[in-house]
Write an enzyme that holds these catalytic residues in place. Structure first.
Site, mmCIF file in Angstrom:
data_model
loop_
_atom_site.group_PDB
_atom_site.id
_atom_site.type_symbol
_atom_site.label_atom_id
_atom_site.label_comp_id
_atom_site.label_asym_id
_atom_site.label_seq_id
_atom_site.Cartn_x
_atom_site.Cartn_y
_atom_site.Cartn_z
ATOM 1 N N TYR A 198 -2.864 -0.807 10.348
ATOM 2 C CA TYR A 198 -2.756 -1.103 8.912
ATOM 3 C C TYR A 198 -1.326 -0.841 8.427
ATOM 4 O O TYR A 198 -0.747 -1.650 7.699
ATOM 5 C CB TYR A 198 -3.776 -0.243 8.156
ATOM 6 C CG TYR A 198 -3.863 -0.530 6.675
ATOM 7 C CD1 TYR A 198 -4.587 -1.620 6.205
ATOM 8 C CD2 TYR A 198 -3.233 0.291 5.749
ATOM 9 C CE1 TYR A 198 -4.673 -1.889 4.851
ATOM 10 C CE2 TYR A 198 -3.318 0.040 4.387
ATOM 11 C CZ TYR A 198 -4.040 -1.049 3.942
ATOM 12 O OH TYR A 198 -4.130 -1.314 2.591
ATOM 13 N N SER A 224 0.877 -1.161 0.000
ATOM 14 C CA SER A 224 0.000 0.000 0.000
ATOM 15 C C SER A 224 0.922 1.219 0.000
ATOM 16 O O SER A 224 2.116 1.091 0.301
ATOM 17 C CB SER A 224 -0.840 -0.008 1.280
ATOM 18 O OG SER A 224 -1.480 1.229 1.496
HETATM 19 N N1 LIG Z 1 -8.531 -0.062 -1.945
HETATM 20 C C1 LIG Z 1 -7.549 0.707 -1.545
HETATM 21 O O1 LIG Z 1 -7.722 1.942 -1.443
HETATM 22 C C2 LIG Z 1 -6.192 0.122 -1.252
HETATM 23 C C3 LIG Z 1 -5.108 0.972 -1.147
HETATM 24 C C4 LIG Z 1 -3.859 0.431 -0.897
HETATM 25 C C5 LIG Z 1 -3.702 -0.928 -0.745
HETATM 26 N N2 LIG Z 1 -4.781 -1.732 -0.844
HETATM 27 C C6 LIG Z 1 -4.565 -3.176 -0.687
HETATM 28 O O2 LIG Z 1 -4.925 -3.806 -1.907
HETATM 29 C C7 LIG Z 1 -5.421 -5.116 -1.647
HETATM 30 C C8 LIG Z 1 -6.741 -5.312 -2.359
HETATM 31 O O3 LIG Z 1 -7.668 -4.365 -1.870
HETATM 32 P P1 LIG Z 1 -9.070 -4.095 -2.566
HETATM 33 O O4 LIG Z 1 -9.206 -2.639 -2.635
HETATM 34 O O5 LIG Z 1 -9.214 -4.940 -3.775
HETATM 35 O O6 LIG Z 1 -10.022 -4.608 -1.373
HETATM 36 P P2 LIG Z 1 -11.396 -5.417 -1.431
HETATM 37 O O7 LIG Z 1 -12.005 -5.204 -0.084
HETATM 38 O O8 LIG Z 1 -12.158 -5.088 -2.653
HETATM 39 O O9 LIG Z 1 -10.892 -6.929 -1.546
HETATM 40 C C9 LIG Z 1 -10.231 -7.602 -0.511
HETATM 41 C C10 LIG Z 1 -10.570 -9.081 -0.646
HETATM 42 O O10 LIG Z 1 -9.840 -9.809 0.381
HETATM 43 C C11 LIG Z 1 -10.725 -10.789 0.879
HETATM 44 N N3 LIG Z 1 -10.329 -11.175 2.241
HETATM 45 C C12 LIG Z 1 -10.289 -10.379 3.337
HETATM 46 N N4 LIG Z 1 -9.913 -11.091 4.392
HETATM 47 C C13 LIG Z 1 -9.734 -12.380 3.975
HETATM 48 C C14 LIG Z 1 -9.364 -13.576 4.617
HETATM 49 N N5 LIG Z 1 -9.090 -13.620 5.936
HETATM 50 N N6 LIG Z 1 -9.256 -14.708 3.879
HETATM 51 C C15 LIG Z 1 -9.535 -14.676 2.552
HETATM 52 N N7 LIG Z 1 -9.892 -13.565 1.880
HETATM 53 C C16 LIG Z 1 -9.997 -12.422 2.599
HETATM 54 C C17 LIG Z 1 -12.105 -10.131 0.877
HETATM 55 O O11 LIG Z 1 -13.152 -11.070 0.940
HETATM 56 C C18 LIG Z 1 -12.059 -9.361 -0.429
HETATM 57 O O12 LIG Z 1 -12.567 -10.125 -1.505
HETATM 58 C C19 LIG Z 1 -5.468 -5.255 -0.114
HETATM 59 O O13 LIG Z 1 -4.335 -5.951 0.335
HETATM 60 C C20 LIG Z 1 -5.440 -3.822 0.364
HETATM 61 O O14 LIG Z 1 -4.898 -3.707 1.663
HETATM 62 C C21 LIG Z 1 -6.025 -1.254 -1.103
#
Ligand SMILES: NC(=O)c1ccc[n+]([C@@H]2O[C@H](COP(=O)([O-])OP(=O)(O)OC[C@H]3O[C@@H](n4cnc5c(N)ncnc54)[C@H](O)[C@@H]3O)[C@@H](O)[C@H]2O)c1
Length: 255
Positions: free
Chosen positions: A154, A141
């Site tokens: 986080y 991130s």
């Molecule tokens: N969206 C943002 O703004 C952002 C910014 C920086 C980094 N990220 C990182 O990018 C990645 C993807 O994020 P996203 O935006 O697609 O989020 P999202 O919430 O759309 O998807 C996350 C997925 O992880 C799954 N998940 C959560 N806990 C789980 C578990 N214990 N076992 C199995 N599956 C699990 C959820 O069911 C979901 O499908 C994450 O690692 C997040 O930290 C996101």
């Protein structure tokens, strides 16, 4: 590489489902992993016309038994493994200064965001070594190498992802295994929405504006963009690219 076999976690989510679609379009064998079964069914429907073969596994990425089982399942189905793209993650849900965040929240965020990456790499690595090489892509991130108030747990979990990825890049370079981190800033996903609501609970639109204003190009990232960088790191990047972080952040980290 002939037909690559890869595992994608967080496959029901915004970035994860984009990565799965792109990998299947490229003809890869993909095991899509998530705890959200309905989401996996949706992704499988979207990928029906792709060239690659898609399998799904409902699992908790922070649980040793589950991770061992889905890695073994991919290897059994396709005869080996070429890569893993660890994307699953959660926000804290508690947007407070550190002393006010519960220890339970810290433990769960570390479990899902950091331990999951540890486990994914630990159980995938012997199979990548057996294959003579492979690629690991972990999802950090902007907050994996910077910080923001009310995001301490986080930040801790995502900084850990960079540390362990760099160590693995050094340890497994001799086995032709590359390990890298893709670092998105705010994206147009469910987690992006959660962040916007956490930053400005009374006015999520203001939360989105604050997130947007952090990029030089006046928008948040699209999940497809971060997914594409991860897919490139998995399938296409030169062998010499390892141990790096790749920001996908509209120049936020150039400040
Ligand atoms: N969206 C943002 O703004 C952002 C910014 C920086 C980094 N990220 C990182 O990018 C990645 C993807 O994020 P996203 O935006 O697609 O989020 P999202 O919430 O759309 O998807 C996350 C997925 O992880 C799954 N998940 C959560 N806990 C789980 C578990 N214990 N076992 C199995 N599956 C699990 C959820 O069911 C979901 O499908 C994450 O690692 C997040 O930290 C996101």
């Amino acid at each position: 590489m002939s037909t690559p076999t890869v595992i994608v976690t967080g496959a029901s989510g915004g970035m994860g489902s984009a990565a799965v679609r792109q990998l299947v379009e490229r003809g890869a064998n993909v095991l899509a992993v998530d705890r959200d079964e309905k989401g996996l069914e949706r992704v499988a429907e979207e990928c029906e016309k792709g060239d690659g073969e898609l399998g799904t596994a409902v699992a908790d990425v922070g649980t040793t038994r589950d991770v061992e089982a889905f890695v073994a399942g991919a290897v059994e189905r396709w005869g080996g493994l070429d890569g893993i793209f660890n994307i699953a993650g959660i926000g804290t849900g508690e947007f407070k200064p550190l002393a006010d965040v519960s220890n339970e929240t810290y433990d769960e965020v570390m479990r899902v965001n950091a331990r999951s990456v540890w486990l994914g790499m630990k159980y995938a690595l012997p199979h990548l070594v057996a294959r003579g090489g492979g690629a690991i892509v972990n999802t950090g991130s902007h907050l994996a190498w910077h910080a923001a108030p009310t995001f301490s747990a986080y930040c801790a979990s995502k900084h850990a992802v960079i540390g362990m990825t760099k160590a693995v890049a050094l340890e497994y370079g001799p086995y032709n295994i590359r390990a890298n981190v893709v670092c998105p800033s705010a994206m147009d996903t469910a987690m992006g929405q959660e962040a916007a609501e956490g930053i400005a609970p009374e006015d999520p639109q203001l939360g989105w504006k604050i997130l947007i204003d952090q990029s030089a190009n006046g928008r948040v990232g699209h999940a497809e963009e971060s997914a594409a960088v991860g897919v490139w790191l998995l399938l296409d990047a030169p062998q010499h690219i390892s141990g790096i972080i790749v920001p996908v952040d509209g120049a936020q980290s150039a400040k």
